[in-house]
Design a protein around this motif. Sequence first.
Motif: not given
Length: 455
Positions: A155, A324, A335
Amino acid sequence: MMKPRNSIAKSIFQKFKNVSNPRKPPFSSSSILESIPREKVDCLVIGAGIVGIAVAKELSVNHGRQVLVLDSAPIFGTGTSSRNSEVIHAGIYHPTNSLKHRVFPRQSEDELKCLVTSACLHCASKASFCVRGKELLYKYCKDHEIPHKQIGKLIVATGLSEVPRLSTLMTRGIQNGVEGLRMMEGYEATTLEPELQCVKALWSPSSGIVDSHSLMLSLVGEAESHGTTFSYNTAVIGGHIEGNQIQIHVSGSNAIANWNGSSELDSELILIPKLVVNSAGLSAPAIAKRMKGLPDGIIPASHYARGCYFTLSNTKSPFKHLIYPIPEVGGLGVHVTLDLNGQVKFGPDVEWIKGIDDIPSFLNMFDYSVREDRANQFYPAIRKYYPSLKDGSLEPGYAGIRPKLSGPEEGPTDFVVQGEDIHGISGLVNLFGIESPGLTSSMAIAEHVAAKLLK
């Protein structure tokens, strides 16, 4: 006692086949209700998506119950279950606090409506379901040789302003019990993914991907081997309460596809189950609203968000892990997802759609087309973390619809698992707002529903 499964399936199809007067009066008439054929069943599951299938498998395999699953589609898993990222989530995104173990006293309808609107009643934590579901899913996939891979997720914060939100996600994930999380500097992340651009990244090693169709096929097979019957092209159009027992109104999908929209829907068969699980996904609230005797105030409002995916064409995959961005309103951002063949897809975006009435939701008559010009919104979003993306390299993939319980600019909501303590109907569980991470959470939700029904 429930009749043998073949008898029930034969009964359902025979009743539909023998319907000779499609213009009969509305089913709300008591005299008409008395004339409609009835069939007693043990457990009824409405909806053959991943959650409904998991519930059927849990009730039949682990609890020895005889289960009938109804779905308006011609086969299982045609809705949200087959139109998603196929990601096994770790349990990072969702708030830790869970209300699922709290029991609320019975409320007046006005009080219930207020509580439902504020999303603070009968919610079950996505976080706890996701973490538990991930464990169950990985084990099931390993034991049953379901194609899957634990590839990990990054992320990413692409600017300094996003770093605090990334830190919040890490804290939340640790509180949720997610193991192995680690914050990386941008240069560390690029050692894992050279094409990636970011200032910091949160590494989640337990995230993965799964072949959702193979998973559902395996669960269906297990459930059927333990006596579960799946009846497709069979739509639940409502129900009524009789002596604190719910009775479910059923019609053939073909019959309601030609409904004129003004008269009430005709029921061709009434099922009298001991236990009912409304896991109809996109149409779950609409079905609940058509159950006469169920308080209107406990049914949350429906919102629908379409998400499109684009695939990367004519190029080798630039990534080996899930990538992401920081989550956005209504979703987790556009994503990078990889399938088990290594193909890259980007998505989903968020497009709020309105004007959905009962019949389109009953029959999954949503617009799943992907317009080529939506790619114009994808390129700038993707280039924030993948600046080398070339013009013209995105091709339309597919789209899915999220069953949301909150609208644009409203806060995220939790799963709603609604039992007798809320609506007062014995043997009924409603599942509302089962969007992401519904696939990951499916077996944990099934465990919880079974425990709620069989306590």
